[in-house]
Design an enzyme around this catalytic site. Structure first.
Site, PDB file in Angstrom:
ATOM      1  N   CYS A  48      56.089  45.011  54.493  1.00  0.00           N
ATOM      2  CA  CYS A  48      57.422  44.393  54.471  1.00  0.00           C
ATOM      3  C   CYS A  48      58.474  45.394  53.989  1.00  0.00           C
ATOM      4  O   CYS A  48      59.506  45.565  54.629  1.00  0.00           O
ATOM      5  CB  CYS A  48      57.379  43.181  53.550  1.00  0.00           C
ATOM      6  SG  CYS A  48      58.952  42.359  53.352  1.00  0.00           S
ATOM      7  N   LYS A  57      65.731  45.199  58.847  1.00  0.00           N
ATOM      8  CA  LYS A  57      66.986  44.485  58.578  1.00  0.00           C
ATOM      9  C   LYS A  57      68.113  45.460  58.234  1.00  0.00           C
ATOM     10  O   LYS A  57      69.275  45.219  58.550  1.00  0.00           O
ATOM     11  CB  LYS A  57      66.800  43.463  57.467  1.00  0.00           C
ATOM     12  CG  LYS A  57      66.472  42.090  57.972  1.00  0.00           C
ATOM     13  CD  LYS A  57      65.038  41.902  58.410  1.00  0.00           C
ATOM     14  CE  LYS A  57      64.735  41.897  59.858  1.00  0.00           C
ATOM     15  NZ  LYS A  57      63.311  41.714  60.160  1.00  0.00           N
ATOM     16  N   GLY A 185      57.946  40.934  73.914  1.00  0.00           N
ATOM     17  CA  GLY A 185      59.290  40.414  73.595  1.00  0.00           C
ATOM     18  C   GLY A 185      59.242  39.372  72.502  1.00  0.00           C
ATOM     19  O   GLY A 185      59.788  38.286  72.636  1.00  0.00           O
ATOM     20  N   GLU A 207      57.553  41.308  78.748  1.00  0.00           N
ATOM     21  CA  GLU A 207      56.914  40.253  77.943  1.00  0.00           C
ATOM     22  C   GLU A 207      55.900  39.529  78.831  1.00  0.00           C
ATOM     23  O   GLU A 207      56.242  39.093  79.928  1.00  0.00           O
ATOM     24  CB  GLU A 207      58.000  39.292  77.420  1.00  0.00           C
ATOM     25  CG  GLU A 207      57.514  37.930  76.946  1.00  0.00           C
ATOM     26  CD  GLU A 207      56.453  37.984  75.845  1.00  0.00           C
ATOM     27  OE1 GLU A 207      56.622  38.738  74.874  1.00  0.00           O
ATOM     28  OE2 GLU A 207      55.436  37.256  75.986  1.00  0.00           O
ATOM     29  N   ARG A 275      50.104  41.438  65.589  1.00  0.00           N
ATOM     30  CA  ARG A 275      49.437  42.169  64.505  1.00  0.00           C
ATOM     31  C   ARG A 275      48.070  41.551  64.237  1.00  0.00           C
ATOM     32  O   ARG A 275      47.836  40.385  64.527  1.00  0.00           O
ATOM     33  CB  ARG A 275      50.311  42.149  63.238  1.00  0.00           C
ATOM     34  CG  ARG A 275      51.630  42.886  63.441  1.00  0.00           C
ATOM     35  CD  ARG A 275      52.491  42.870  62.198  1.00  0.00           C
ATOM     36  NE  ARG A 275      51.927  43.571  61.079  1.00  0.00           N
ATOM     37  CZ  ARG A 275      51.969  44.894  60.902  1.00  0.00           C
ATOM     38  NH1 ARG A 275      52.574  45.669  61.806  1.00  0.00           N
ATOM     39  NH2 ARG A 275      51.432  45.449  59.840  1.00  0.00           N
ATOM     40  N   HIS A 447      84.266  23.749  54.680  1.00  0.00           N
ATOM     41  CA  HIS A 447      84.977  23.965  55.941  1.00  0.00           C
ATOM     42  C   HIS A 447      85.901  25.180  55.811  1.00  0.00           C
ATOM     43  O   HIS A 447      86.575  25.311  54.783  1.00  0.00           O
ATOM     44  CB  HIS A 447      85.825  22.738  56.298  1.00  0.00           C
ATOM     45  CG  HIS A 447      86.605  22.923  57.552  1.00  0.00           C
ATOM     46  ND1 HIS A 447      86.032  22.830  58.808  1.00  0.00           N
ATOM     47  CD2 HIS A 447      87.911  23.245  57.756  1.00  0.00           C
ATOM     48  CE1 HIS A 447      86.954  23.063  59.726  1.00  0.00           C
ATOM     49  NE2 HIS A 447      88.116  23.323  59.120  1.00  0.00           N
TER      50      HIS A 447
END
Ligand code: FAD
Ligand code: NAD
Length: 470
Positions: A48, A57, A185, A207, A275, A447
């Site tokens: 990770c 990320k 994919g 894919e 994996r 909002h």
């Protein structure tokens, strides 16, 4: 320096320092259990941290900035073409890993967890042998196995291993290929495909199944697929590689599209076809631990294996192979070892594909509910009706709720849209707290925010959503 066998039996040995292992070790130590952790890599944090969630990320964040800057032209703001300093980008990404790795080291140290380096394998149900480390053998009273998983590879006859990258090699960011082929994919193929496409590669995805992210709800994948169709050179679903070989300047591959064979040359290939658990080569045959056909360790609700001293958590213990699932299991295993009446039984595990738009879901999916003939009510709220989405020029989103038709209890949620991964937390909590539609509908959301779509979708189920058509 190898100091040989540890003279004392450790109360708990955790094998593997990923989000399963290090969280289990920290939680166990917090519960007062004397804990040691062994990790074969230089820094703890697991796949990770080193080559998974975190670096991907970090790069997706950069990709998003580039993309947004490019599209700001529509608002009358232009920055010019991005200039990418690959060395600097790589260093920054590595810096993120180092910083968080230091953090994980600190978590272990501050709890006086003995952190050993080396590769552990079982000699029997209470002993591991350690290779390449600072001790040679450790005896334990309890053990938590958290050895994670590794990338699946293609058969050599389809594509030799030296013809392609796995995710770790793609994240190493050695070069930005002119043309990149992504095989698979799913999560990794789309996240890293989007990173490379934004950095300048022409990306093609093949894919095998008939939808990108085949495990995801078709309604949620549609807006993502539409955006990727603009960013990628080509997307071929229902397609597998027939073969390939290295040629000068790249890799020549053969695949068939619509029944027709096609030969193309790519500078690099990324294979991301799933994996497999790291349950082999660690001496499990010397214990009573059982593994299933896919190689996952068999565990009970407390994550105890068939060997009473040994628990297993995270990727090695089964799907979904997600960091937060590993951490949750780690806490359960630590509590079970502490003698607490705990079980791993979450009502919802969130899944997030961190592409742009993000796709996030938790709980029951519509497809599964229909397959099980459950009496459900499905309600959606399109983001074109969200003030915030319009203000961000990101109306490519949808919020979808699945309720029990009679009780109106929330069973599942799916969201596609910008930052959907941040919105799904509310849905996970709602499902865990057994919320009904009115709970979501009556909750006052800020909002303008895309979280309003959760409340509106709940109201829409009963024709009361102010911003949805009747
Ligand atoms: P791992 O993180 O794999 O850790 C296992 C550790 O055990 C490793 O550090 C390994 O070195 C060590 N080890 C293995 N064998 C031994 C041994 N014999 N002795 C000592 N040490 C050993 N999940 C998410 O939830 N969100 C994401 O955004 C996300 N992105 C990802 C992106 C990529 C590119 C990849 C590849 C994965 C991603 N994942 C993501 C999945 C996530 O990384 C895994 O689910 C998670 O790391 C599993 O945690 P774990 O503790 O079970 O194992
Ligand atoms: P995946 O299961 O998400 O996707 C693999 C894809 O490859 C599937 O769509 C599958 O149909 C396809 N495939 C399999 N064999 C193929 C072949 N021969 N040719 C073409 N396509 C083929 O797996 P992944 O993308 O490798 O990621 C592995 C796991 O890591 C994920 O399942 C997930 O658990 C975890 N992960 C999570 C995140 C996240 O949470 N954001 C990100 C990356 C990885």
């Amino acid at each position: 320096m190898v100091v040989g066998e540890l003279s004392q039996e450790v109360e708990l040995l955790v094998i593997g320092g990923g989000p399963g292992g290090y969280v289990a070790a920290a939680h166990a130590a917090d519960l007062g259990i004397s804990t040691a952790l062994i990790e074969s890599a230089e820094i703890a944090g697991g796949v990770c941290l080193r080559e998974g969630c975190i670096p991907s990320k970090a790069l997706l964040h950069v990709a998003k900035i580039i993309h947004e800057a490019t599209h700001a032209e529509a608002f009358g703001v232009s920055f010019g073409a991005p200039r990418i300093d690959l060395d600097k980008l790589r260093n920054w990404k590595n810096g993120v890993i180092r910083r968080l790795g230091t953090g994980v080291g600190g978590i272990l140290k501050s709890r006086q967890i003995d952190h050993f380096t080396g590769r552990a394998s079982f000699e029997d149900s209470r002993t591991v042998r350690v290779e390449g480390g600072d001790v040679s053998r450790i005896k334990f009273k309890h053990c938590i196995l958290a050895t994670g998983s590794r990338a699946k590879t293609l058969p050599e006859k389809v594509l030799p291993r030296d013809c392609y990258w796995d995710a770790a090699e793609a994240l190493a960011l050695k070069q930005i290929p002119k043309r990149l082929l992504v095989v698979g994919g799913g999560y990794i193929g789309l996240e890293l495909g989007q990173v490379y496409a934004t950095l300048g590669s022409q990306v093609t995805v093949v894919e095998a199944l008939d939808q990108l992210v085949p495990g995801g709800d078709a309604d949620l994948i549609k807006p993502l697929a539409a955006r990727l169709a603009k960013q990628f050179e080509a997307i071929h679903t229902g397609t597998s590689l027939k073969g390939g070989r290295r040629i000068s300047g790249g890799v020549e591959v053969v695949f068939s599209v619509g029944g027709k064979e096609r030969t193309e040359v790519f500078e690099n290939v990324l294979v991301s076809i799933g994996r497999r658990p790291n349950s082999d080569g660690i001496g499990l045959e010397n214990t009573k631990v059982a593994i299933n056909e896919q190689g996952f360790v068999r565990v009970n609700a407390q994550r105890r294996t068939d060997d009473p001293r040994i628990y297993a958590i995270g990727d090695v213990a089964g799907e979904p192979m997600l960091a937060h699932k590993a951490s949750k299991e780690g806490k359960v295993a630590a509590e079970a070892i502490d003698g607490r009446p705990t079980v791993y039984d979450p009502a919802a595990i969130p899944a997030v594909v961190y592409t742009d738009p993000e796709v996030a879901w938790c709980g029951l999916q519509e497809r599964t509910a229909r397959q099980q003939n459950l009496d459900i009510k499905v309600s959606t709220f399109p983001w074109v009706a969200s003030g915030r989405a319009v203000a961000m020029s990101r109306t490519d989103g949808l919020t979808k709720l699945i309720f029990d038709a009679k009780t109106h209890r929330l069973l599942g949620v799916g969201i596609v849209g910008a930052h959907a991964g941040d919105l799904i937390g509310e849905a996970v909590l709602a499902i865990e707290m057994a919320a009904v539609a009115d709970d979501l509908g009556m909750t006052v959301h800020p909002h303008p925010a895309t979280s309003e779509t959760l409340g509106e979708a709940a109201e829409a189920a009963f024709g009361r959503a102010v911003h949805a058509g009747h």
